[in-house]
Scaffold this motif. Sequence first.
Motif, PDB file in Angstrom:
ATOM      1  N   PHE A   1       0.828  -1.199   0.000  1.00 18.92           N
ATOM      2  CA  PHE A   1       0.000   0.000   0.000  1.00 18.92           C
ATOM      3  C   PHE A   1       0.866   1.255   0.000  1.00 18.92           C
ATOM      4  CE2 PHE A   1      -2.621  -3.132   2.509  1.00 18.92           C
ATOM      5  CZ  PHE A   1      -3.326  -3.559   1.391  1.00 18.92           C
ATOM      6  N   GLY A   2       1.990   1.182  -0.716  1.00 15.79           N
ATOM      7  CA  GLY A   2       2.825   2.364  -0.883  1.00 15.79           C
ATOM      8  C   GLY A   2       3.712   2.718   0.291  1.00 15.79           C
TER       9      GLY A   2
ATOM     10  N   ARG B   1      -7.548 -12.377  -2.049  1.00 13.19           N
ATOM     11  CA  ARG B   1      -8.246 -11.791  -3.181  1.00 13.19           C
ATOM     12  C   ARG B   1      -8.679 -12.824  -4.219  1.00 13.19           C
ATOM     13  NH1 ARG B   1      -5.762  -7.767  -7.515  1.00 13.19           N
ATOM     14  NH2 ARG B   1      -7.439  -8.119  -8.953  1.00 13.19           N
TER      15      ARG B   1
ATOM     16  N   GLU C   1       7.425  -4.467  -3.510  1.00 19.69           N
ATOM     17  CA  GLU C   1       5.962  -4.429  -3.564  1.00 19.69           C
ATOM     18  C   GLU C   1       5.431  -5.401  -4.605  1.00 19.69           C
ATOM     19  OE1 GLU C   1       4.680  -0.481  -4.348  1.00 19.69           O
ATOM     20  OE2 GLU C   1       2.761  -0.810  -3.361  1.00 19.69           O
TER      21      GLU C   1
ATOM     22  N   GLU D   1      -4.476   3.694  -2.037  1.00 22.92           N
ATOM     23  CA  GLU D   1      -3.414   2.695  -2.135  1.00 22.92           C
ATOM     24  C   GLU D   1      -3.984   1.280  -2.189  1.00 22.92           C
ATOM     25  OE1 GLU D   1      -0.342   2.731  -2.733  1.00 22.92           O
ATOM     26  OE2 GLU D   1       0.157   4.845  -2.558  1.00 22.92           O
ATOM     27  N   LYS D   2      -5.054   1.048  -1.459  1.00 25.12           N
ATOM     28  CA  LYS D   2      -5.657  -0.292  -1.502  1.00 25.12           C
ATOM     29  C   LYS D   2      -6.178  -0.581  -2.903  1.00 25.12           C
ATOM     30  CE  LYS D   2      -6.201  -1.533   3.135  1.00 25.12           C
ATOM     31  NZ  LYS D   2      -6.788  -1.040   4.383  1.00 25.12           N
TER      32      LYS D   2
ATOM     33  N   ASP E   1      -3.267  -1.251  -5.227  1.00 24.29           N
ATOM     34  CA  ASP E   1      -2.813  -2.626  -4.994  1.00 24.29           C
ATOM     35  C   ASP E   1      -3.760  -3.614  -5.672  1.00 24.29           C
ATOM     36  OD1 ASP E   1      -1.064  -4.487  -3.309  1.00 24.29           O
ATOM     37  OD2 ASP E   1      -3.065  -5.108  -2.706  1.00 24.29           O
ATOM     38  N   PHE E   2      -5.050  -3.356  -5.512  1.00 26.34           N
ATOM     39  CA  PHE E   2      -6.071  -4.243  -6.062  1.00 26.34           C
ATOM     40  C   PHE E   2      -5.973  -4.342  -7.585  1.00 26.34           C
ATOM     41  CE2 PHE E   2     -10.350  -5.382  -7.414  1.00 26.34           C
ATOM     42  CZ  PHE E   2     -10.640  -6.413  -6.545  1.00 26.34           C
TER      43      PHE E   2
ATOM     44  N   GLU F   1      -3.345  -3.689  -9.320  1.00 27.10           N
ATOM     45  CA  GLU F   1      -1.956  -3.993  -9.697  1.00 27.10           C
ATOM     46  C   GLU F   1      -1.323  -2.914 -10.564  1.00 27.10           C
ATOM     47  OE1 GLU F   1      -2.214  -7.938 -11.298  1.00 27.10           O
ATOM     48  OE2 GLU F   1      -3.042  -8.701  -9.425  1.00 27.10           O
TER      49      GLU F   1
END
Lengths: 657, 272
Positions: free
Chosen positions: A36-37, A147, A262, B150-151, B154-155, B157
Amino acid sequence: MAQTQSGAEGMLSLPALLHRNATQFGTAPAYREKEFGIWQGWTWAETEKEIEALALGLINLGVNEGDFIAVIGRNRPHLYWSMVAAQSVGAIPVPLYQDAVAEETAYVLGHCGARFVIAGDQEQVDKVIEVQDQLHQFEHLIYLDPRGLRKYDHSHLHEYSHVQNQGRAARDEFIGELTARREKLTYDSTCVMLYTSGTTGKPKGVVLSNRNVIESAKNSAEFDHLTRNEDILSYLPMAWVGDFIFSVGQAYWCGFAVNCPESADTMITDLREIGPTYFFAPPRVFETQLTSVMIRMEDAGRLKKAMFHSFMEHARKVGPRILDGKPVNAWDRMKYALGNILVYGPLKDTLGFSRVRVGYTAGEAIGPEIFDFYRSLGINLKQLYGQTEATVFITVQPDGEVRADTVGVPAPDVEIRIADNGEIFYRSPGTFVEYYKNAESTASTKDPEGWVATGDAGFIEEGSGHLRIIDRAKDVGKMADGAMFAPKYVENKLKFYPDILEVVLFGNGRDRCVAFINIDLTAVGSWAERNNIAYASYQELAGHPKVLGAIQEHVEAVNRSVAQDEMLSGCQVHRFVVLHKELDADDGEMTRTRKVRRRIVEEKYADIIAALYDGSATVSTKTEVTYEDGRKGHISATLEIRDAAVQPVSPHRVAAE
Amino acid sequence: MLDQAEGYTTADGRKIGGVVMEMKNITLRFGGVVAIKDISFDIREGEIRAIIGPNGAGKSSMLNVISGFYVPQEGEVWFHGSRRPPMRPYEVARQGIARTFQNIALFEGMSVLDNVMTGRLTHMKTGVFSQALWKGPAEKEENENREVAEKIIDFLEIQHIRKTPVSRLPYGLKKRVELARALAAQPKLLLLDEPMAGMNVEEKEDMSRFILDVNDEFGTTIALIEHDMGVVMDLSDRVVVMDYGKKIGDGSPDEVRNNQDVIDAYLGVAHD
């Protein structure tokens, strides 16, 4: 050999080292991962708790001592923890290549009879589910990233954090069992099993004991004076022995921090943010970085370009000497210092190498120009020679004795012997225990006295005592006229051109040599863009007459240089073809560590080789390709074959004729 | 076919809830041109609803009516059980509807992260002055919003292009960034205008995966317009088919596929 039965300083296993680190410097960082960065961190004390929770959860799920637990996924702290948790409960971790196709994964899982698999994400879970019917011993699958997995049948599927929570909840019940299992671990218990892809045949499971791993980690850490203040970036495949030694063995022995990027795509950015002090990469990574620097310099303004080239020339002259502590006059030193402010420093910062104290490259030969480029910037890049069976280290280059053409002196506690046929043998505390369920291969590789055949041919250089590698022993052959055929030598010379990614040379038993060439899409693509050359696909670009022309120039330049070598002047490339597809591990043409499987390439492209030898100007071919999801397809192409100018073979032979 | 209040269960076992949005007898005219003629349909909670049709059928106009950009001359739009008065697009956004555009509408000079952060604007409450001062509540709010952004990065990509200006990205990635910006608003209803247009097979597969994952992971209701029949039939739970501004079919992909009017519209039968 200085081996102790009691283990190095009483540390008999990785869980024992973990406990030492957590007690002695519990608040120091052990793992970081960018998510998340933001860089998220875990101290050694936190790490011990996380691993304990997972270990308890594994006992709760029914893991027995001696079970195999496969680990598949990209480098993440949680997956490193799974390996140590597996060891804590007396099980054996088996890290797998995450990019392996389902068939390969099925073979390895079946061969070790893994009861448990810990997978990184949906992609890996899908792969295991696809092949689970072939696996008789497989029972439970644990996944890290939930996920996309919500709708899956969860009767044998568990989320990593849930396993840990169940472990925490059942702590009172199982902690006694866990402690007992941990205490049973000896210096000779299996630490890890790693499958070597091998350039021939099925993968073999290399069993490494705690002794192998800890002794190798200790010796190599002392050799390079590694401390617990190092920072490393872990981005190489977890199934590869190098990553296991650097990110687990040495990290636990020294107590330094392991940083996980990451994602694979952000590696370069993350490298820059972390600025590792100890860095390891195969030549390909250094090549790619250098290519990208050069491409960007092409686009830079005139002043910058001129500055870059003039200072780099100076660096090439004096940089390596300064690094090796050799005498350099004051004026050159001053100019180098100025260059450091203006060019080298910013460049190292961009590359993420400002803090590198020790850097290694191994796995393949690195081009002297590439090697010198990094050394001239003041980066202490060295070479080592090793293999899985040796727990990495066979030879290493000591500081101050670094050269592009050798792989260094025997690592501490390693003995080396060269057989009559030139093959290199070694014996060390890192020498592997056995190939799992393959006594025959074990016996043919390791003799009763513990000497292991490397399969590489080489010699010890007079004077310096450094080892030089010629080629894979089985690849070295003879041409029809009796001249020596050592393909790697020529291939490496060609691969040092940025536009050439891969080369396969043929000529064993023939009267002349021919070559397959793969272009480097990044370098050639950027060149095409600058020269307004339009192309729709890799295939089209690879077949472009201008590209073929450029490659032909490289081949001819290499022929001129090969002709200088008395032993190998017969290996000049007479004809070559630029292949319409990249050689790929998914098609079995390469190993997962990107080494060419010659026999397979030779069989698969027999038609093209025939055309190279029969003098035809073009060849039409149809090639089977495997997509990332395992489906198969075909691509057809008509390839142009080019003749390259060759130099007359060495003078004394001409005279004899 | 459907129980009005109850909803239904899809083939893959997802529970689809009650009606979120209902279009009642919508007619939209531009001068003499009738873009949409008396169309009614509904969108249910948690479903992926597609609107398809040949070129010029009025699909985009329909999406613009849903998003509040166009106000229909006749008919009613019902959202969450109440009739929606004519609204400005930002008011619609505040109601929890987000969209992507057919021809990408990102801020080209801004980084991917900044673009995604603009999707959070409807959730920001601090004023211009406190944001300029950057202490206290503004900072806290920014951090919270960054976390959401950010989530989503990330999701989807797109971590590797977080700091890259949008103008430097290839088309397929821009589409993904647009989806990210829409998702950053944490919408209840997500409108996608031709999410696969101009993509190659691989990009289409990726995008389909993301659309399904968004629906699965966040439970977002999705309405999409798409040209590519294959994609639509695989993705959607129910499909509305439009032709010349009229609705000619409505139902599950299988029902629609076997509907004679739909076949005619796609294969081209002379219109009177």
